[in-house]
Write an enzyme that holds these catalytic residues in place. Structure first.
Site, mmCIF file in Angstrom:
data_model
loop_
_atom_site.group_PDB
_atom_site.id
_atom_site.type_symbol
_atom_site.label_atom_id
_atom_site.label_comp_id
_atom_site.label_asym_id
_atom_site.label_seq_id
_atom_site.Cartn_x
_atom_site.Cartn_y
_atom_site.Cartn_z
ATOM 1 N N LYS A 13 0.671 -1.197 0.099
ATOM 2 C CA LYS A 13 0.155 0.040 0.145
ATOM 3 C C LYS A 13 0.886 1.303 0.144
ATOM 4 O O LYS A 13 0.804 2.200 -0.795
ATOM 5 C CB LYS A 13 -0.823 0.088 1.291
ATOM 6 C CG LYS A 13 -1.908 -1.085 1.271
ATOM 7 C CD LYS A 13 -2.629 -0.927 2.507
ATOM 8 C CE LYS A 13 -2.185 -0.873 3.630
ATOM 9 N NZ LYS A 13 -1.556 -2.084 4.212
ATOM 10 N N ARG A 88 -9.842 0.849 8.770
ATOM 11 C CA ARG A 88 -9.426 -0.574 9.093
ATOM 12 C C ARG A 88 -10.493 -1.246 9.954
ATOM 13 O O ARG A 88 -10.171 -2.476 10.301
ATOM 14 C CB ARG A 88 -8.166 -0.391 10.118
ATOM 15 C CG ARG A 88 -6.956 -0.599 9.107
ATOM 16 C CD ARG A 88 -5.752 -0.584 10.281
ATOM 17 N NE ARG A 88 -4.575 -0.980 10.053
ATOM 18 C CZ ARG A 88 -3.720 -0.493 9.612
ATOM 19 N NH1 ARG A 88 -3.744 0.692 9.154
ATOM 20 N NH2 ARG A 88 -2.208 -1.253 9.633
ATOM 21 N N ARG A 127 12.315 -5.661 5.748
ATOM 22 C CA ARG A 127 12.456 -4.370 5.066
ATOM 23 C C ARG A 127 13.038 -3.336 6.029
ATOM 24 O O ARG A 127 13.041 -3.432 7.092
ATOM 25 C CB ARG A 127 10.908 -4.016 4.644
ATOM 26 C CG ARG A 127 9.874 -3.683 5.820
ATOM 27 C CD ARG A 127 8.626 -3.464 5.059
ATOM 28 N NE ARG A 127 7.604 -3.182 6.221
ATOM 29 C CZ ARG A 127 6.267 -2.776 5.980
ATOM 30 N NH1 ARG A 127 5.846 -2.876 4.727
ATOM 31 N NH2 ARG A 127 5.448 -2.358 6.881
ATOM 32 N N ARG A 161 11.096 -0.441 11.099
ATOM 33 C CA ARG A 161 9.998 -0.280 11.930
ATOM 34 C C ARG A 161 10.058 -1.267 13.165
ATOM 35 O O ARG A 161 10.345 -2.350 12.841
ATOM 36 C CB ARG A 161 8.573 -0.279 11.202
ATOM 37 C CG ARG A 161 8.103 0.885 10.413
ATOM 38 C CD ARG A 161 7.146 0.713 9.314
ATOM 39 N NE ARG A 161 6.059 0.033 10.184
ATOM 40 C CZ ARG A 161 4.781 0.072 9.439
ATOM 41 N NH1 ARG A 161 4.531 0.324 8.540
ATOM 42 N NH2 ARG A 161 3.764 -0.523 10.229
ATOM 43 N N ARG A 172 -0.817 -8.364 13.383
ATOM 44 C CA ARG A 172 -1.225 -7.155 12.517
ATOM 45 C C ARG A 172 -2.037 -7.998 11.417
ATOM 46 O O ARG A 172 -2.986 -7.542 11.091
ATOM 47 C CB ARG A 172 -0.202 -6.192 11.851
ATOM 48 C CG ARG A 172 0.632 -5.222 12.868
ATOM 49 C CD ARG A 172 2.029 -4.996 12.584
ATOM 50 N NE ARG A 172 1.858 -4.163 11.155
ATOM 51 C CZ ARG A 172 3.067 -4.116 10.587
ATOM 52 N NH1 ARG A 172 3.977 -4.587 11.166
ATOM 53 N NH2 ARG A 172 3.089 -3.368 9.527
HETATM 54 P P1 AMP Z 1 0.608 0.889 9.260
HETATM 55 O O1 AMP Z 1 1.793 1.711 8.918
HETATM 56 O O2 AMP Z 1 -0.677 1.248 8.174
HETATM 57 O O3 AMP Z 1 0.748 -0.636 9.040
HETATM 58 O O4 AMP Z 1 0.107 1.128 10.630
HETATM 59 C C1 AMP Z 1 1.019 0.794 11.788
HETATM 60 C C2 AMP Z 1 0.206 0.569 13.104
HETATM 61 O O5 AMP Z 1 -0.471 1.859 13.195
HETATM 62 C C3 AMP Z 1 -0.923 -0.365 12.876
HETATM 63 O O6 AMP Z 1 -0.201 -1.813 13.292
HETATM 64 C C4 AMP Z 1 -1.922 0.141 13.903
HETATM 65 O O7 AMP Z 1 -1.457 -0.157 15.409
HETATM 66 C C5 AMP Z 1 -1.877 1.471 13.675
HETATM 67 N N1 AMP Z 1 -2.909 2.223 12.914
HETATM 68 C C6 AMP Z 1 -2.556 2.494 11.517
HETATM 69 N N2 AMP Z 1 -3.597 2.962 10.997
HETATM 70 C C7 AMP Z 1 -4.643 2.618 11.824
HETATM 71 C C8 AMP Z 1 -6.060 2.447 11.893
HETATM 72 N N3 AMP Z 1 -6.720 3.162 10.465
HETATM 73 N N4 AMP Z 1 -6.945 2.195 12.813
HETATM 74 C C9 AMP Z 1 -6.374 1.729 13.848
HETATM 75 N N5 AMP Z 1 -4.908 1.634 13.853
HETATM 76 C C10 AMP Z 1 -4.179 1.998 12.955
#
Ligand code: AMP
Length: 215
Positions: A13, A88, A127, A161, A172
């Protein structure tokens, strides 16, 4: 144009959003990036979100929807938005409908990146990115050409990360399966969901997305 990119962690994404930003002048709205910035800046939102993110669980719907509201309020209505990692949950999908209406926008496409979960664990756990320009690398699939220096900007600083370890990645993915994948029917009703093979080469995924956006 307003689109949602949907897919589990590591589906591509972020990579595809960056390309759309470069190629189409759209704006990437990544709640993950916003939350990581808040954690780094130690804002109240960041302090609340930090431990939840490290466990790979979801931050509260109210927090992420407020972040999106603020971003949309600050954007010109002519600039296209790519929702990356939001919504989400079902509650976030309802909030997004409300936010789009509030800011005079309409959703054009929901693109689901279709991927193999085991391959994703390999992708995500290796990564890392250049700390200066954000160029992406991988321990096993894409090392810098000159060891220790970014191909793009030459920086010798890289970052990973904290939540890209196997245990957290599996949480996740479970969160994605349990809470995010079930929101697809919400959009299928309007006939705007398209599936793209997220296991294909990056350029092929980009082409498949372009085909959807230009259809
Ligand atoms: P991402 O970078 O999209 O993988 O997000 C990293 C982490 O941020 C996720 O594992 C969640 O803990 C939190 N997070 C990001 N976007 C959301 C969302 N829309 N709703 C809830 N938690 C989020």
């Amino acid at each position: 144009m307003n689109i949602i990119l949907l897919g589990p962690p590591g589906a591509g994404k972020g990579t595809q959003s960056s390309l759309l930003v470069e190629q189409r002048g759209m704006r990437q709205l990544s709640t993950g990036d916003m939350l990581r910035a808040a954690v780094k800046a130690e804002t109240p939102v960041g302090l609340e979100a930090k431990a939840v993110m490290e466990r790979g669980e979801l931050v509260s719907d109210a927090i992420v929807s407020a972040l999106i509201d603020d971003e949309l309020a600050a954007m010109s209505a002519e600039t296209g938005a790519i929702f990356d990692g939001y919504p989400r949950t079902a509650a976030q999908a309802v909030s997004l409908d409300e936010l789009l209406a509030k800011h005079g926008r309409k959703l054009d496409h929901v693109i689901e990146l279709d991927v193999d979960e085991e391959a994703l664990v390999d992708r995500v756990t290796g990564r890392f990115t250049c700390a200066n320009c954000g160029e992406g690398y991988h321990d096993r699939h894409k090392q810098p050409e000159v060891a220790g220096a970014c191909d793009k900007c030459g920086s010798t600083e890289f970052k990973r990360r904290k939540d890209d370890n196997e245990e957290t990645v599996r949480t996740r993915m479970a969160e994605y399966r349990a809470k995010t994948a079930p929101i697809l029917p919400h959009y299928e009703k309007s006939g705007i969901v398209r599936r793209v093979d997220g296991m294909a080469a990056i350029d092929d995924v980009t082409r498949a997305i372009a085909k959807v956006l230009d259809s």
